[in-house]
Design a protein around this motif. Structure first.
Motif, mmCIF file in Angstrom:
data_model
loop_
_atom_site.group_PDB
_atom_site.id
_atom_site.type_symbol
_atom_site.label_atom_id
_atom_site.label_comp_id
_atom_site.label_asym_id
_atom_site.label_seq_id
_atom_site.Cartn_x
_atom_site.Cartn_y
_atom_site.Cartn_z
ATOM 1 N N VAL A 21 43.271 -40.842 -73.664
ATOM 2 C CA VAL A 21 43.806 -39.819 -72.455
ATOM 3 C C VAL A 21 43.905 -40.341 -71.229
ATOM 4 C CG1 VAL A 21 43.753 -37.638 -71.447
ATOM 5 C CG2 VAL A 21 43.160 -37.789 -73.995
ATOM 6 N N PHE A 22 44.888 -40.548 -70.426
ATOM 7 C CA PHE A 22 45.061 -40.890 -69.110
ATOM 8 C C PHE A 22 45.517 -39.961 -68.493
ATOM 9 C CE2 PHE A 22 45.539 -44.995 -71.386
ATOM 10 C CZ PHE A 22 45.084 -46.064 -70.693
ATOM 11 N N ARG A 23 44.874 -39.375 -67.489
ATOM 12 C CA ARG A 23 45.226 -38.161 -66.806
ATOM 13 C C ARG A 23 44.970 -38.012 -65.544
ATOM 14 N NH1 ARG A 23 40.569 -33.939 -69.585
ATOM 15 N NH2 ARG A 23 38.710 -34.646 -68.281
ATOM 16 N N SER A 24 45.894 -37.587 -64.823
ATOM 17 C CA SER A 24 45.549 -37.375 -63.136
ATOM 18 C C SER A 24 44.792 -36.287 -63.066
ATOM 19 C CB SER A 24 46.886 -36.985 -62.493
ATOM 20 O OG SER A 24 46.699 -36.629 -61.308
ATOM 21 N N SER A 25 43.658 -36.352 -62.233
ATOM 22 C CA SER A 25 42.905 -35.241 -62.011
ATOM 23 C C SER A 25 43.233 -34.016 -61.405
ATOM 24 C CB SER A 25 41.406 -35.665 -61.504
ATOM 25 O OG SER A 25 41.801 -35.882 -60.039
ATOM 26 N N GLU A 26 44.300 -34.054 -60.699
ATOM 27 C CA GLU A 26 45.136 -33.261 -60.137
ATOM 28 C C GLU A 26 46.509 -33.284 -60.481
ATOM 29 O OE1 GLU A 26 44.894 -32.802 -55.879
ATOM 30 O OE2 GLU A 26 42.520 -32.496 -56.036
ATOM 31 N N ARG A 27 47.364 -32.461 -60.915
ATOM 32 C CA ARG A 27 48.672 -32.425 -61.186
ATOM 33 C C ARG A 27 49.470 -33.314 -59.932
ATOM 34 N NH1 ARG A 27 53.565 -28.207 -62.383
ATOM 35 N NH2 ARG A 27 54.789 -29.246 -63.665
ATOM 36 N N TRP A 28 50.157 -34.441 -60.526
ATOM 37 C CA TRP A 28 50.938 -35.250 -59.866
ATOM 38 C C TRP A 28 50.055 -35.646 -58.475
ATOM 39 C CZ3 TRP A 28 55.777 -31.288 -59.148
ATOM 40 C CH2 TRP A 28 56.552 -31.071 -60.589
ATOM 41 N N GLY A 49 53.428 -33.422 -68.469
ATOM 42 C CA GLY A 49 53.320 -32.770 -67.005
ATOM 43 C C GLY A 49 53.560 -33.459 -65.955
ATOM 44 N N ASN A 50 54.314 -34.946 -66.305
ATOM 45 C CA ASN A 50 54.454 -35.893 -65.305
ATOM 46 C C ASN A 50 55.804 -35.483 -64.263
ATOM 47 O OD1 ASN A 50 52.488 -37.806 -66.256
ATOM 48 N ND2 ASN A 50 53.699 -37.559 -68.148
ATOM 49 N N HIS A 51 55.691 -36.186 -63.146
ATOM 50 C CA HIS A 51 56.852 -36.042 -62.339
ATOM 51 C C HIS A 51 57.403 -37.441 -61.998
ATOM 52 C CE1 HIS A 51 58.214 -34.806 -57.902
ATOM 53 N NE2 HIS A 51 59.217 -34.952 -58.656
ATOM 54 N N VAL A 52 58.659 -37.725 -62.484
ATOM 55 C CA VAL A 52 59.320 -38.941 -62.686
ATOM 56 C C VAL A 52 60.610 -38.909 -61.985
ATOM 57 C CG1 VAL A 52 60.006 -40.872 -64.106
ATOM 58 C CG2 VAL A 52 58.260 -39.404 -64.934
ATOM 59 N N SER A 63 58.863 -33.096 -64.983
ATOM 60 C CA SER A 63 59.899 -33.002 -64.083
ATOM 61 C C SER A 63 60.652 -34.407 -63.892
ATOM 62 C CB SER A 63 59.666 -32.681 -62.714
ATOM 63 O OG SER A 63 60.580 -32.690 -61.657
ATOM 64 N N VAL A 64 61.770 -34.678 -64.321
ATOM 65 C CA VAL A 64 62.630 -35.921 -64.292
ATOM 66 C C VAL A 64 63.925 -35.654 -63.441
ATOM 67 C CG1 VAL A 64 63.510 -37.490 -65.792
ATOM 68 C CG2 VAL A 64 61.523 -36.309 -66.680
ATOM 69 N N HIS A 65 64.020 -36.320 -62.252
ATOM 70 C CA HIS A 65 65.122 -36.370 -61.582
ATOM 71 C C HIS A 65 65.344 -37.349 -60.801
ATOM 72 C CE1 HIS A 65 62.966 -35.537 -57.692
ATOM 73 N NE2 HIS A 65 61.957 -34.929 -58.446
ATOM 74 N N ASP A 66 66.622 -37.487 -60.163
ATOM 75 C CA ASP A 66 67.162 -38.564 -59.374
ATOM 76 C C ASP A 66 67.066 -39.929 -60.099
ATOM 77 O OD1 ASP A 66 68.088 -37.321 -56.628
ATOM 78 O OD2 ASP A 66 66.116 -36.367 -57.132
#
Length: 418
Positions: free
Chosen positions: A118-125, A197-200, A234-237
């Motif tokens: 598991v690779f996880r950001s300790s806070e979302r984004w 749960g990633n922001h790309v 979330s995937v945008h632009d």
């Protein structure tokens, strides 16, 4: 007509075979006489060496003020994800603390079905991955391993977005990113992975459309990957304007695409191609792209058949040029149920002959706030026609915003539960 290339082929050719050479063929004859003596001396003079295998803790920590020479504990964290990827083993959890990190690395160590990595950001984004000053990889995160989770990161390619360079924000005096432009945010060529749960965003905005293809998140079957999950992202632009080769979420293997929000994508918000079949596309929201959802099959890597038994259920596809379509080799068992499809001027639906959709809501979704620019709020306002019109698919994950979905008749359409 859409054009689709073999986007995620990343062939690695084996080095050319070289002729075998004698171990001592280049030495003069006089030296050959001394070699047995030197070998004997080295054996007799060597002292015993105790080899202590490296012990990888169950949890590793990565922080902006860490060092890659550290052991990776909470008190002495590593500095880079690239180093963490080298020392993980099945069962390791990599906690990445808030801060800015360089992308362009590869994860290649696989977990196990009962011991995932598991690779996880300790806070979302909170852990933000950006292009390095001199980029040498076309993907921000290139995963070739299986049983790996990638959770809660921000993949920000905006340093390359304009093509003129922008500061990337790691320390003082760093130059803008140059070198190879990112064509892909998160690429995954393994099996049974979870990208959640990633922001790309702002990936491949300034690439030459005719020279390379890409996307925000890609799940590839070229390396025989299968059954991965892309959820809550979330995937945008994504992609340069009017480029038909860059997509938001791209999957060409069996798997699940669930609870994502996708907008402002050059081509398809969600695309299935190559070996895709038995894919569940459920409770996503796709807007402001060229195409909403494209279910297709062709240019097969390892399979010989159709994209069949794919389900497209409970999705909002709104304000794209085209809505939901099939293309190429698709089968008769695909199902399209309880989707909200509206205001896609090129056509809300374009399915293969003999195919149909049911339970469709043809009305504006009535989001809390929505514009084609800026950051929309895709939660549903009061009296949205999407409220309560979704199918109950049993136990489900929380929606994109973290709200639980009821296991009853009040399931909403789209990525947000009212």
């Amino acid at each position: 007509m859409i054009q689709i290339r073999n986007f995620y082929r990343r062939r690695q050719r084996a080095p050319a075979a070289t002729r075998a050479r004698s171990r001592f063929g280049a030495l003069p004859p006089s030296m050959l006489v001394l070699l047995p003596l030197l070998a004997a001396c080295s054996v007799q003079d060597n002292h015993p060496v105790t080899v202590i295998p490296q012990v990888v803790p169950a949890e590793l920590y990565v922080a902006p003020d860490g060092l890659d020479s550290n052991p990776g504990t909470r008190a002495a964290p590593l500095r880079t994800l690239a180093r963490a990827a080298q020392v993980v083993q099945p069962g390791t959890i990599v906690n990445v603390l808030p801060g800015v990190y360089h992308g362009g690395f590869r994860t290649a160590v696989s977990g196990l079905s009962n011991a995932r990595i598991v690779f996880r950001s300790s806070e979302r984004w909170g852990a933000r991955i950006v292009p390095p000053p001199l980029s040498s990889n076309a993907a921000a995160w290139d995963n070739r391993a299986s049983y790996v989770d990638i959770e809660g990161f921000e993949i920000d390619g905006s340093a390359q977005a304009s093509g003129t360079g922008m500061e990337i924000g790691i320390g003082a005096g760093n130059a803008a990113s140059t070198g190879m432009k990112w064509t892909t945010g998160i690429y995954s060529g393994g099996s049974y992975n979870r990208i959640t749960g990633n922001h790309v965003h702002h990936v491949a905005n300034s690439i030459a459309c005719t020279s390379s293809d890409g996307g925000g998140i890609g799940v590839d079957s070229y390396y025989k990957g299968m059954h991965s999950e892309v959820s809550g992202n979330s995937v945008h632009d994504i992609g340069p304007p009017d480029c038909r080769y860059v997509h938001g979420i791209y999957m060409n293997a069996p798997g699940t695409i669930r609870n994502n929000v996708v907008y402002r994508v050059a081509e398809a918000g969600i695309l299935l191609w190559h070996d895709a079949h038995r894919v569940s596309i459920v409770n996503n929201t796709v807007t402001a792209s060229n195409r909403g959802i494209l279910v297709g099959g062709g240019d097969f890597y390892h399979t010989k058949g159709l994209n069949d038994h794919t389900q497209v259920i409970n999705n909002i596809v709104y304000d794209n040029r085209f809505g939901i379509a099939e293309l190429g080799a698709t089968g008769p068992h695909n199902s399209y149920r309880n989707n909200l499809v509206f205001q896609n001027p090129g056509g809300d639906w374009s399915l293969a002959q003999g195919m149909s959709h049911s339970g469709t809501v043809a009305a504006a979704p009535n989001f809390i706030t929505y514009t084609r620019s800026g950051t929309p709020d895709f939660r549903l306002a009061q009296r949205s026609p999407a409220i309560g019109k979704g199918l109950d698919l049993g136990a489900d994950q929380p929606d994109f915003y973290g709200k639980a979905r009821p296991n009853a008749v009040e399931v909403d359409i789209g990525a947000a539960q009212h």
